[in-house]
Design a protein around this motif. Structure first.
Motif, PDB file in Angstrom:
ATOM      1  N   ALA A 183       1.035  -0.988   0.061  1.00 60.21           N
ATOM      2  CA  ALA A 183      -0.179  -0.033  -0.032  1.00 60.21           C
ATOM      3  C   ALA A 183       0.985   1.104  -0.102  1.00 60.21           C
ATOM      4  CB  ALA A 183      -0.885   0.086   1.373  1.00 60.21           C
ATOM      5  N   PHE A 184       0.412   2.074  -0.518  1.00 60.76           N
ATOM      6  CA  PHE A 184       1.098   3.674  -0.412  1.00 60.76           C
ATOM      7  C   PHE A 184       0.041   4.628  -0.291  1.00 60.76           C
ATOM      8  CE2 PHE A 184       3.401   1.030  -3.986  1.00 60.76           C
ATOM      9  CZ  PHE A 184       4.700   1.163  -3.626  1.00 60.76           C
ATOM     10  N   ALA A 185       0.356   5.381   0.364  1.00 59.58           N
ATOM     11  CA  ALA A 185      -0.317   6.880   0.860  1.00 59.58           C
ATOM     12  C   ALA A 185      -0.284   7.561  -0.285  1.00 59.58           C
ATOM     13  CB  ALA A 185       0.524   7.252   2.338  1.00 59.58           C
ATOM     14  N   PRO A 186      -1.329   8.194  -0.237  1.00 64.62           N
ATOM     15  CA  PRO A 186      -1.540   9.640  -1.476  1.00 64.62           C
ATOM     16  C   PRO A 186      -0.228  10.521  -1.334  1.00 64.62           C
ATOM     17  CG  PRO A 186      -3.472   9.109  -0.014  1.00 64.62           C
ATOM     18  CD  PRO A 186      -2.571   8.385   0.582  1.00 64.62           C
ATOM     19  N   GLY A 187       0.339  10.667  -2.565  1.00 57.68           N
ATOM     20  CA  GLY A 187       1.546  11.453  -2.525  1.00 57.68           C
ATOM     21  C   GLY A 187       2.818  10.566  -2.561  1.00 57.68           C
ATOM     22  N   ASP A 188       2.795   9.314  -2.378  1.00 58.54           N
ATOM     23  CA  ASP A 188       3.821   8.434  -2.156  1.00 58.54           C
ATOM     24  C   ASP A 188       4.393   8.250  -3.879  1.00 58.54           C
ATOM     25  OD1 ASP A 188       3.992   8.374   0.307  1.00 58.54           O
ATOM     26  OD2 ASP A 188       3.394   6.329   0.638  1.00 58.54           O
ATOM     27  N   LEU A 189       5.473   8.056  -3.829  1.00 59.93           N
ATOM     28  CA  LEU A 189       5.987   7.891  -5.135  1.00 59.93           C
ATOM     29  C   LEU A 189       6.470   6.114  -5.052  1.00 59.93           C
ATOM     30  CD1 LEU A 189       8.605  10.723  -6.112  1.00 59.93           C
ATOM     31  CD2 LEU A 189       6.386  10.351  -6.809  1.00 59.93           C
ATOM     32  N   THR A 190       6.083   5.556  -6.115  1.00 56.08           N
ATOM     33  CA  THR A 190       6.320   4.041  -6.093  1.00 56.08           C
ATOM     34  C   THR A 190       7.886   3.752  -6.626  1.00 56.08           C
ATOM     35  OG1 THR A 190       5.193   4.075  -8.304  1.00 56.08           O
ATOM     36  CG2 THR A 190       3.836   3.341  -6.521  1.00 56.08           C
ATOM     37  N   PRO A 191       8.500   2.872  -6.161  1.00 54.97           N
ATOM     38  CA  PRO A 191       9.856   2.514  -6.726  1.00 54.97           C
ATOM     39  C   PRO A 191       9.572   1.992  -8.192  1.00 54.97           C
ATOM     40  CG  PRO A 191       9.515   1.641  -4.321  1.00 54.97           C
ATOM     41  CD  PRO A 191       7.963   2.142  -4.857  1.00 54.97           C
ATOM     42  N   THR A 192      10.912   2.418  -8.936  1.00 53.84           N
ATOM     43  CA  THR A 192      10.698   1.736 -10.165  1.00 53.84           C
ATOM     44  C   THR A 192      11.306   0.564 -10.266  1.00 53.84           C
ATOM     45  OG1 THR A 192      12.872   2.606 -10.579  1.00 53.84           O
ATOM     46  CG2 THR A 192      11.010   4.205 -11.446  1.00 53.84           C
ATOM     47  N   GLY A 193      10.942  -0.170 -11.288  1.00 56.39           N
ATOM     48  CA  GLY A 193      11.616  -1.827 -11.251  1.00 56.39           C
ATOM     49  C   GLY A 193      10.679  -2.597 -10.963  1.00 56.39           C
ATOM     50  N   TYR A 194       9.211  -2.368 -10.731  1.00 59.05           N
ATOM     51  CA  TYR A 194       8.090  -3.449 -10.450  1.00 59.05           C
ATOM     52  C   TYR A 194       6.963  -3.142 -11.203  1.00 59.05           C
ATOM     53  CZ  TYR A 194      10.773  -3.625  -6.047  1.00 59.05           C
ATOM     54  OH  TYR A 194      12.004  -3.769  -5.076  1.00 59.05           O
ATOM     55  N   LEU A 195       6.359  -4.146 -11.300  1.00 58.47           N
ATOM     56  CA  LEU A 195       5.156  -4.249 -11.957  1.00 58.47           C
ATOM     57  C   LEU A 195       4.054  -3.860 -11.090  1.00 58.47           C
ATOM     58  CD1 LEU A 195       3.502  -4.611 -14.751  1.00 58.47           C
ATOM     59  CD2 LEU A 195       3.162  -6.666 -14.111  1.00 58.47           C
ATOM     60  N   TYR A 196       3.134  -3.106 -11.260  1.00 50.98           N
ATOM     61  CA  TYR A 196       2.067  -2.679 -10.203  1.00 50.98           C
ATOM     62  C   TYR A 196       0.819  -2.857 -11.006  1.00 50.98           C
ATOM     63  CZ  TYR A 196       5.753  -0.414  -7.609  1.00 50.98           C
ATOM     64  OH  TYR A 196       7.040  -0.094  -6.806  1.00 50.98           O
ATOM     65  N   ILE A 197      -0.110  -3.409 -10.063  1.00 55.71           N
ATOM     66  CA  ILE A 197      -1.648  -3.673 -10.560  1.00 55.71           C
ATOM     67  C   ILE A 197      -2.341  -3.075  -9.447  1.00 55.71           C
ATOM     68  CG2 ILE A 197      -3.340  -5.349 -11.082  1.00 55.71           C
ATOM     69  CD1 ILE A 197      -1.194  -7.583 -11.668  1.00 55.71           C
ATOM     70  N   VAL A 198      -3.204  -2.031  -9.733  1.00 53.59           N
ATOM     71  CA  VAL A 198      -3.992  -1.303  -8.970  1.00 53.59           C
ATOM     72  C   VAL A 198      -5.280  -2.163  -8.359  1.00 53.59           C
ATOM     73  CG1 VAL A 198      -5.176   0.986  -8.639  1.00 53.59           C
ATOM     74  CG2 VAL A 198      -3.232   0.963 -10.089  1.00 53.59           C
ATOM     75  N   GLU A 199      -5.146  -2.440  -7.312  1.00 54.17           N
ATOM     76  CA  GLU A 199      -6.188  -3.266  -6.834  1.00 54.17           C
ATOM     77  C   GLU A 199      -7.402  -2.362  -5.973  1.00 54.17           C
ATOM     78  OE1 GLU A 199      -7.386  -6.778  -3.456  1.00 54.17           O
ATOM     79  OE2 GLU A 199      -5.414  -6.031  -3.777  1.00 54.17           O
ATOM     80  N   ASP A 200      -6.977  -1.027  -5.483  1.00 55.15           N
ATOM     81  CA  ASP A 200      -8.009  -0.313  -4.795  1.00 55.15           C
ATOM     82  C   ASP A 200      -7.295   1.006  -5.134  1.00 55.15           C
ATOM     83  OD1 ASP A 200     -10.279   0.683  -3.473  1.00 55.15           O
ATOM     84  OD2 ASP A 200      -9.157   0.332  -1.808  1.00 55.15           O
ATOM     85  N   GLY A 201      -8.041   2.310  -5.076  1.00 56.28           N
ATOM     86  CA  GLY A 201      -7.639   3.517  -5.178  1.00 56.28           C
ATOM     87  C   GLY A 201      -7.451   3.965  -6.454  1.00 56.28           C
ATOM     88  N   ARG A 202      -6.278   5.134  -6.621  1.00 53.85           N
ATOM     89  CA  ARG A 202      -6.025   5.833  -7.834  1.00 53.85           C
ATOM     90  C   ARG A 202      -4.600   5.894  -7.836  1.00 53.85           C
ATOM     91  NH1 ARG A 202     -10.016   8.277  -5.275  1.00 53.85           N
ATOM     92  NH2 ARG A 202      -8.822   9.916  -4.492  1.00 53.85           N
ATOM     93  N   VAL A 203      -4.121   5.848  -9.205  1.00 47.72           N
ATOM     94  CA  VAL A 203      -2.546   6.277  -9.469  1.00 47.72           C
ATOM     95  C   VAL A 203      -2.565   7.038 -10.644  1.00 47.72           C
ATOM     96  CG1 VAL A 203      -0.501   5.177 -10.081  1.00 47.72           C
ATOM     97  CG2 VAL A 203      -2.142   3.826  -8.476  1.00 47.72           C
ATOM     98  N   LEU A 204      -1.813   8.284 -10.283  1.00 47.91           N
ATOM     99  CA  LEU A 204      -1.446   9.047 -11.391  1.00 47.91           C
ATOM    100  C   LEU A 204       0.050   8.414 -11.938  1.00 47.91           C
ATOM    101  CD1 LEU A 204      -2.248  11.471 -12.975  1.00 47.91           C
ATOM    102  CD2 LEU A 204      -0.891  12.890 -11.275  1.00 47.91           C
ATOM    103  N   TYR A 205       0.002   7.914 -13.237  1.00 49.60           N
ATOM    104  CA  TYR A 205       1.253   7.541 -13.708  1.00 49.60           C
ATOM    105  C   TYR A 205       1.303   8.118 -15.293  1.00 49.60           C
ATOM    106  CZ  TYR A 205       4.622   4.163 -15.456  1.00 49.60           C
ATOM    107  OH  TYR A 205       5.575   3.712 -16.006  1.00 49.60           O
TER     108      TYR A 205
END
Length: 172
Positions: free
Chosen positions: A129-151
């Motif tokens: 889980a990431f808090a709003p405003g957090d940056l996700t580390p690169t090098g991973y495949l992310y699948i959004v299960e819940d919430g919103r992501v700006l990418y």
């Protein structure tokens, strides 16, 4: 008479104590039915005490509480993972596939991959889980299960994925 008054008072006190005992047992049983909720409340209490002790500023307190709320989903997933780890490797694969097949089917470049590979991949998926405003580390495949992501200027919702460039950077 006075004896009847004392006997009836004693009976009422005993009935009241019995009622309190039954009510306490019921409340105890009702609260233990949801251990994840109890664990969340305990974590929130501990976090609040910690933040008060360390005199955290209010904006940081709000972000930490918000993260803890987002982390609830991950907590339940981690509890399930502990159960699955006790199973045989074949059963682990079947259970992981049952849990994650809908998410892996969202990733378009995995559509033509053999099912056995997808089952192996589903065993290694990790919830985070990431808090709003957090940056996700690169090098991973992310699948959004819940919430919103700006990418990359796009708003991604449940079922969307990103990070496919991790394949190009992976040593494997």
């Amino acid at each position: 008479n006075e004896l009847e008054m004392w006997v009836s008072t004693l009976c009422m006190l005993m009935a009241a104590m019995f009622f309190v005992k039954v009510l306490a047992d019921f409340c105890s049983t009702a609260t233990s039915l949801e251990p994840e909720v109890n664990a969340f409340r305990s974590d929130m209490d501990s976090l609040n005490k910690f933040m008060a002790l360390e005199h955290f500023p209010n904006p940081l307190r709000m972000r930490l509480r918000e993260f803890l709320h987002h982390h609830r989903v991950v907590r339940s997933t981690l509890a399930r993972t502990k159960i699955v780890e006790r199973l045989s490797p074949l059963l682990q694969g079947e259970v992981a596939w049952q849990l994650h097949s809908k998410w892996l089917s969202c990733v378009t470049f995995l559509h033509d991959v053999q099912r056995q590979f997808l089952v192996e991949l589903s065993v290694h998926l990790i919830a985070i889980a990431f808090a709003p405003g957090d940056l996700t580390p690169t090098g991973y495949l992310y699948i959004v299960e819940d919430g919103r992501v700006l990418y990359r200027g796009n708003l991604l919702l449940k079922g969307n994925w990103y990070g496919e460039d991790m394949i190009l950077r992976s040593a494997h």
